[in-house]
Design a protein around this motif. Structure first.
Motif, PDB file in Angstrom:
ATOM      1  N   GLN A 428      13.517  -2.402   2.221  1.00 17.49           N
ATOM      2  CA  GLN A 428      13.131  -1.251   3.049  1.00 17.49           C
ATOM      3  C   GLN A 428      14.357  -0.606   3.685  1.00 17.49           C
ATOM      4  O   GLN A 428      14.411   0.628   3.821  1.00 17.49           O
ATOM      5  N   LEU A 468       6.039  -1.424   0.161  1.00 20.52           N
ATOM      6  CA  LEU A 468       5.185  -1.699   1.321  1.00 20.52           C
ATOM      7  C   LEU A 468       3.925  -2.459   0.912  1.00 20.52           C
ATOM      8  O   LEU A 468       3.470  -3.356   1.632  1.00 20.52           O
ATOM      9  N   ARG A 471       4.753  -6.018   0.491  1.00 31.20           N
ATOM     10  CA  ARG A 471       4.933  -6.691   1.788  1.00 31.20           C
ATOM     11  C   ARG A 471       3.581  -7.006   2.427  1.00 31.20           C
ATOM     12  O   ARG A 471       3.392  -8.080   3.015  1.00 31.20           O
ATOM     13  N   THR A 480       2.413  -1.167   9.053  1.00 35.28           N
ATOM     14  CA  THR A 480       2.864  -1.114   7.660  1.00 35.28           C
ATOM     15  C   THR A 480       1.818  -0.448   6.777  1.00 35.28           C
ATOM     16  O   THR A 480       2.149   0.333   5.876  1.00 35.28           O
ATOM     17  N   GLU A 483       2.003   3.277   7.344  1.00 38.30           N
ATOM     18  CA  GLU A 483       3.167   3.839   6.668  1.00 38.30           C
ATOM     19  C   GLU A 483       2.951   3.901   5.160  1.00 38.30           C
ATOM     20  O   GLU A 483       3.370   4.855   4.498  1.00 38.30           O
ATOM     21  N   CYS A 484       2.286   2.899   4.608  1.00 31.42           N
ATOM     22  CA  CYS A 484       2.017   2.878   3.170  1.00 31.42           C
ATOM     23  C   CYS A 484       1.139   4.053   2.760  1.00 31.42           C
ATOM     24  O   CYS A 484       1.407   4.728   1.763  1.00 31.42           O
TER      25      CYS A 484
END
Length: 655
Positions: A428, A468, A471, A480, A483-484
């Motif tokens: 990242q 992402l 993760r 997260t 954001e994905c």
């Protein structure tokens, strides 16, 4: 003269004479009479082929529809001289059609044979994501589970149908129009040499629009010199032919952006198709048992670009894997630093980093192991700076992204979860650095080339979604996850811009816009599958509209075997979401719907809508929402809708 002898054969019967042919004809033998008339034996009629019969039947049907009066006259007992002329013309026309049909089956057809990519990597990727959704999220209500189960069954069917077919089956015919036949393979004409050797078309005389590849100008000069003198058609001859034809294809791809005249662009398109055909024929002449050499590596990389350009990513991976094995045999991957600047070393370095880019990108797309070991020197450092080539900064970015894709394939090999998450954190951080470089170079590039950088943004966010999502498989986090989903939107928004403005991108619409070959064909469709899951989880109408517009822009190109297979997947997933979105629209804009994901703050909405299993809608077997639409009030969902802790919450996009 007896009646039997008059019926002995057609010729004797029409002339009212006895048949004296020696040896006896079959008709006279059947009639029991002696043949006494001497005449030459009639030549044997060749058996009618299937193609001839088909062509004749087509012409008869066409004549019957176009000229019914003439057809009736042709069946009358008496015919004049004009009718005989028409019959002869019809016969000549039939032979021409038959000849054309037979020539179209020739292996030397100028149109590249379209062999559909048998891999089902997109469906397999969607299957992994949807399967993870159903297995991990216990809080999902029955209605949304029904949608995902239906989608999972569909993509599972596509993975079975996508298995490679029998190798003995012949490929489907090419669907492109204006196929022209060529008698045999033709070497690059001198006009191509003049076109590529001279200074490429520039914008305002500042820089070249030619897309840089592994064949530099000096390498090109050397290849042309060999082809001019080589008449033996050796392996080197065919290897150089592939390189030059592919370079000419990419040169012509820039022309539609410079010239808007439709007549000129049609000629560019015809030349491009001819180059594709000849490059394919030269590829078939390669002997893969030949000793490894730099020209062989260069031709294999060019052939990989050709397969990628025509949409066959699986075949592109196979050809590039051959190039990678030869590079390993020649030990080019053991270069520890920049070599001394000369023509040969420049060819080696450019072949190495382009092979590395293709290997990582195609392997990540098809979910296959890489073929080229990690070079001892960073491939990005092998790129030679050239201010006259504005695409060099973008190529550096794409190569860095390919390195991230290669490392992402190995992230899951760590022993502990902490090590896995540490590897994801490093990736990242690298992606953040690449993003800053992508934005700065895009701001400095001419607006004429902005579409190329927008395509690069699609690639960047598509890869970041994969990072992402990987993760989230090991450690779910609402931030997260948010954001994905945001990166998935940015990736598809970039694609939608390219679809809305096809004239800004290089290439032709043959049979689909060329930019598709380095966007949705070359990079994983994780962004689409992430938004599909988000539509089901959050019932986001904007995401649904985004996906719908992308599908609509692909629909006109469904004749292509590559687009039709992809379109079938995307359209079906969109249809699974349609009843949910329509039901939400019936409830009104003020109605709040309970998501199955926790918010970034961990709070839940105060009022949410629930499902009514008795209210059926059109589409897949799912149910819609119910609520008091007059007052826009909604019932509160049961506490079991959410797990009490994050540990019980589904790990988003587990694959």
């Amino acid at each position: 003269m007896s009646e039997d002898s008059l019926r002995a054969c057609d010729l004797c019967h029409s002339r009212k004479v006895r048949c004296d042919r020696q040896p006896q004809c079959a008709n006279c033998i059947d009639a029991g009479v002696e043949c006494q008339r001497t005449r030459p034996r009639r030549p044997a009629r060749p058996p009618a082929s299937t193609i001839s019969t088909l062509g004749e039947r087509i012409l008869r049907l066409e004549s019957a529809i176009s000229h019914p009066h003439e057809m009736r006259e042709s069946t009358s007992p008496t015919q004049g001289t004009n009718q005989h002329e028409e019959d002869r013309g019809l016969k000549r026309r039939r032979l021409d059609v038959v000849s054309h049909l037979q020539d179209s089956k020739s292996p030397h057809s100028s149109c590249t044979v379209v062999t559909p990519d048998e891999s089902s990597h997109h469906a397999e990727q969607a299957k992994a994501i949807f399967q993870g959704e159903l297995e991990g999220n216990e809080s999902m209500n029955l209605e949304r589970q029904s949608v995902l189960r239906s989608a999972l069954e569909f993509v599972s069917t596509m993975t079975i149908q996508g298995k490679p077919s029998n190798a003995d089956e012949s490929p489907p015919p090419d669907t492109r129009e204006e196929c022209q036949t060529a008698a045999e393979f033709t070497a690059p004409p001198t006009e191509i040499f003049y076109m590529l050797l001279k200074e490429t078309t520039s914008l305002d005389g500042v820089y070249s629009l030619q897309w840089p590849d592994h064949i530099s100008q000096r390498s090109l000069e050397k290849m042309i010199a060999v082809l001019v003198d080589d008449e033996s058609q050796s392996q080197t001859f065919y290897q150089y032919c592939i390189c030059i034809y592919v370079k000419a294809i990419f040169h012509l791809a820039q022309m539609p952006r410079l010239y808007k005249n439709s007549t000129i662009n049609r000629q560019f398109l015809k030349s491009k198709r001819k180059y594709e055909s000849n490059a394919t024929h030269a590829l078939k002449k390669l002997n893969f048992l030949s000793h490894p050499s730099l020209p062989f590596v260069q031709s294999l990389i060019s052939a990989t670009f050709l397969m990628q350009y025509t949409g066959n990513m699986s075949q592109a991976w196979v050809l590039n894997s051959y190039a990678a094995r030869q590079i390993v045999t020649l030990k080019y991957h053991e270069i520890r630093g920049p070599l001394e600047r000369n023509d040969s070393n420049e060819e080696i370095e450019s072949s190495l980093y382009w092979c590395c880019y293709l290997d990582r990108t195609l392997s990540a797309l098809l979910r296959r192991p890489v073929s080229l070991p990690q070079p001892l020197m960073s491939p990005v450092d092998l790129i030679v700076p050239d201010k006259s080539l504005p695409h060099i900064p973008l190529i550096r970015i794409l190569l860095e992204l390919a390195q991230v894709q290669g490392e992402l394939l190995d992230c899951g090999k760590a022993i502990t979860t902490r090590e896995v998450l540490a590897n994801h954190s490093k990736l990242q951080e690298r992606m953040e650095s690449i993003k800053a470089n992508l934005q700065s170079t895009r701001d400095s590039v001419d607006k004429f080339l902005s579409a190329d950088w927008i395509a690069g943004e699609f690639c960047y966010y598509a890869i970041l979604v994969d990072v992402l999502r990987s993760r989230l498989k090991y450690s779910f986090s609402p931030l997260t996850h948010k954001e994905c989903v945001s990166c998935a939107r940015k990736s598809l928004n970039a694609l939608r811009y390219l679809q809305k403005n096809p004239s800004l991108s290089p290439g032709f619409v043959d049979p689909y816009p060329t930019f598709l070959t380095w966007t949705i064909f070359l990079y994983p469709l994780s962004s689409f599958f992430v938004l599909f899951c988000n539509i089901i989880g959050e019932l986001d109408s904007d995401d649904y509209t985004l996906i719908q517009e992308i599908v609509q822009c692909l629909t006109p190109f469904a004749a292509s075997p590559y687009v039709s297979k992809l379109l079938r997947l995307l359209e079906s997933l969109q249809n699974f979401c349609t009843p949910l979105i329509e039901a939400k629209q019936r409830l009104g804009p003020k109605t709040k719907i309970a998501p199955w994901y926790p918010s970034a703050t961990g709070t839940l909405p105060e009022t949410t809508a629930t499902f009514n299993p008795n209210f059926a809608v059109d589409g897949p077997p799912v149910t819609s929402f119910v609520g008091n639409t007059s007052s826009h009030q909604a019932s509160v969902t049961e506490p079991q809708t959410y797990p009490p802790t994050d540990e019980l919450m589904w790990h988003l996009f587990n694959s």
